[in-house]
Design a protein around this motif. Structure first.
Motif, PDB file in Angstrom:
ATOM      1  N   PHE A 185       0.834  -1.198   0.000  1.00 47.54           N
ATOM      2  CA  PHE A 185       0.000   0.000   0.000  1.00 47.54           C
ATOM      3  C   PHE A 185       0.875   1.258   0.000  1.00 47.54           C
ATOM      4  O   PHE A 185       2.031   1.221   0.413  1.00 47.54           O
ATOM      5  N   ALA A 186       0.316   2.348  -0.470  1.00 48.52           N
ATOM      6  CA  ALA A 186       1.073   3.595  -0.632  1.00 48.52           C
ATOM      7  C   ALA A 186       1.697   4.028   0.688  1.00 48.52           C
ATOM      8  O   ALA A 186       1.046   4.045   1.734  1.00 48.52           O
ATOM      9  N   HIS A 187       2.969   4.389   0.605  1.00 48.94           N
ATOM     10  CA  HIS A 187       3.714   4.860   1.772  1.00 48.94           C
ATOM     11  C   HIS A 187       4.879   5.712   1.279  1.00 48.94           C
ATOM     12  O   HIS A 187       5.235   5.681   0.100  1.00 48.94           O
ATOM     13  N   GLU A 188       5.455   6.475   2.176  1.00 52.04           N
ATOM     14  CA  GLU A 188       6.576   7.341   1.825  1.00 52.04           C
ATOM     15  C   GLU A 188       7.875   6.537   1.905  1.00 52.04           C
ATOM     16  O   GLU A 188       8.128   5.840   2.879  1.00 52.04           O
ATOM     17  N   ARG A 189       8.705   6.655   0.868  1.00 55.27           N
ATOM     18  CA  ARG A 189       9.957   5.886   0.823  1.00 55.27           C
ATOM     19  C   ARG A 189      10.997   6.653   0.017  1.00 55.27           C
ATOM     20  O   ARG A 189      10.670   7.319  -0.965  1.00 55.27           O
ATOM     21  N   GLN A 190      12.262   6.515   0.414  1.00 60.90           N
ATOM     22  CA  GLN A 190      13.351   7.092  -0.367  1.00 60.90           C
ATOM     23  C   GLN A 190      13.676   6.164  -1.534  1.00 60.90           C
ATOM     24  O   GLN A 190      13.861   4.954  -1.347  1.00 60.90           O
ATOM     25  N   VAL A 191      13.736   6.750  -2.726  1.00 64.17           N
ATOM     26  CA  VAL A 191      13.978   5.970  -3.939  1.00 64.17           C
ATOM     27  C   VAL A 191      15.005   6.677  -4.814  1.00 64.17           C
ATOM     28  O   VAL A 191      15.261   7.877  -4.661  1.00 64.17           O
ATOM     29  N   ILE A 192      15.562   5.915  -5.756  1.00 68.67           N
ATOM     30  CA  ILE A 192      16.548   6.433  -6.699  1.00 68.67           C
ATOM     31  C   ILE A 192      16.014   6.222  -8.113  1.00 68.67           C
ATOM     32  O   ILE A 192      15.885   5.073  -8.555  1.00 68.67           O
ATOM     33  N   PRO A 193      15.631   7.272  -8.830  1.00 71.75           N
ATOM     34  CA  PRO A 193      15.199   7.095 -10.217  1.00 71.75           C
ATOM     35  C   PRO A 193      16.343   6.514 -11.057  1.00 71.75           C
ATOM     36  O   PRO A 193      17.454   7.051 -11.060  1.00 71.75           O
TER      37      PRO A 193
END
Length: 311
Positions: A219-227
């Motif tokens: 489910f939708a949550h805030e996360r650090q990601v790298i495009p």
């Protein structure tokens, strides 16, 4: 934290469709139990295998499952999914066998250039074959679906594997009128896919109807990601940013869960099953195409791994 799905409205036509899919899957599971001498059910804690557990409950309760649960643990899984796996197994009171890629590395049967950081996704095939051989399983039930990608679209429901655990798409058996040839010689085995004919949307509608609990990362949550290359790579110790890359904080969810080193979330604000169903109904990118780094190397990458024993 895990999410318990609340009741969601599904129209009568969708309900009839799910009833048909459920009936077919239960029939397949019972065929495995009746025809195979030592089967197992693969359970990772992911949504498809969660559906398989519900189908097994409907097929065999109030008795015990006629097979153990098996998970091939890469050692690089999302911790919340492993926690969910253990919780669900304890609730069911069933036996769980864990095959460890880490143990295969220690034995020397899996060799990686850098065992601490390299992707272990493809290496699962070796550990799976070792686990099958150790326990002498003649059939392994899994949650693969034909809509996931091209190689899996070639699969039969009962997928024959030779004595080396290898899959040859030209050596599969006909499946007419729901009749399955389950005969294997010692050392050979079947991979069985009861939800082959399901789509990602079917899975989510079934989750809604059955009110199935899921790991929160779906489910939708805030996360650090790298495009990176059109994907959103989760920021972890296993997947740090490369030189010149930037880290962003986005609202994302996972469409599938697997080895951290190759599984990416997608940008999404779908925080409920209803929202995920609506989003899934209009998506034009396959589940694996949107989330798996290792499947982007070539269109034949999955087929090559399957021929080497991958599920």
């Amino acid at each position: 934290m895990n999410t318990v799905v609340e009741h969601h409205f599904i129209d009568a036509a969708s309900n009839r469709h799910l009833d048909w899919l459920e009936s077919e899957a239960i029939h397949i599971m019972r065929e495995v139990a009746a025809e195979c001498s030592n089967p197992a059910l693969l359970f990772s804690g992911g949504k498809d295998s969660i559906v398989l557990l519900r189908l097994a409950e409907k097929a065999f309760r109030p008795g015990k499952f006629p097979f153990p649960l098996v998970h091939i643990d890469t050692g690089h899984n999302f911790p919340e999914v492993i926690a969910f796996r253990d919780k669900r197994v304890a609730e069911l009171g069933e036996r769980l066998i864990v095959g460890s890629v880490e143990e295969s590395i220690k034995r020397g049967t899996v060799r990686l250039r850098n065992p601490a950081t390299d992707s272990r996704n493809a290496a699962q095939a070796v550990t799976l074959l070792e686990t099958i051989a150790e326990h002498k399983f003649d059939a392994c039930i899994g949650g693969a679906r034909r809509d996931e990608e091209k190689a899996r679209a070639k699969e039969r429901i009962f997928s024959f594997r030779d004595e080396f655990g290898q899959w040859n798409p030209k050596a599969q058996r006909p499946e007419l009128w729901d009749l399955y040839n389950t005969r294997v010689h010692p050392g050979e085995n079947m991979r069985v896919f009861p939800i082959s004919n399901w789509t990602e949307l079917d899975v989510w509608q079934y989750i809604a109807r059955e009110k199935l609990e899921l790991p929160q990362i779906y489910f939708a949550h805030e996360r650090q990601v790298i495009p990176r290359n059109g994907l959103l790579v989760p920021l972890t110790d296993l997947t740090p940013p490369r030189e010149g890359e930037t880290v962003e904080t986005q609202i994302v969810r996972f469409r599938t869960v697997g080895d951290i080193s190759c599984t990416c979330p997608v940008s999404s604000d779908a925080a409920t099953v209803e929202a995920i169903i609506a989003e899934t109904a209009i998506t034009q990118i396959t589940e694996r195409g949107a989330t798996r780094m290792d499947d982007q190397t070539s269109e034949a990458s999955m087929e090559k791994r399957k021929k080497e024993g991958y599920f």
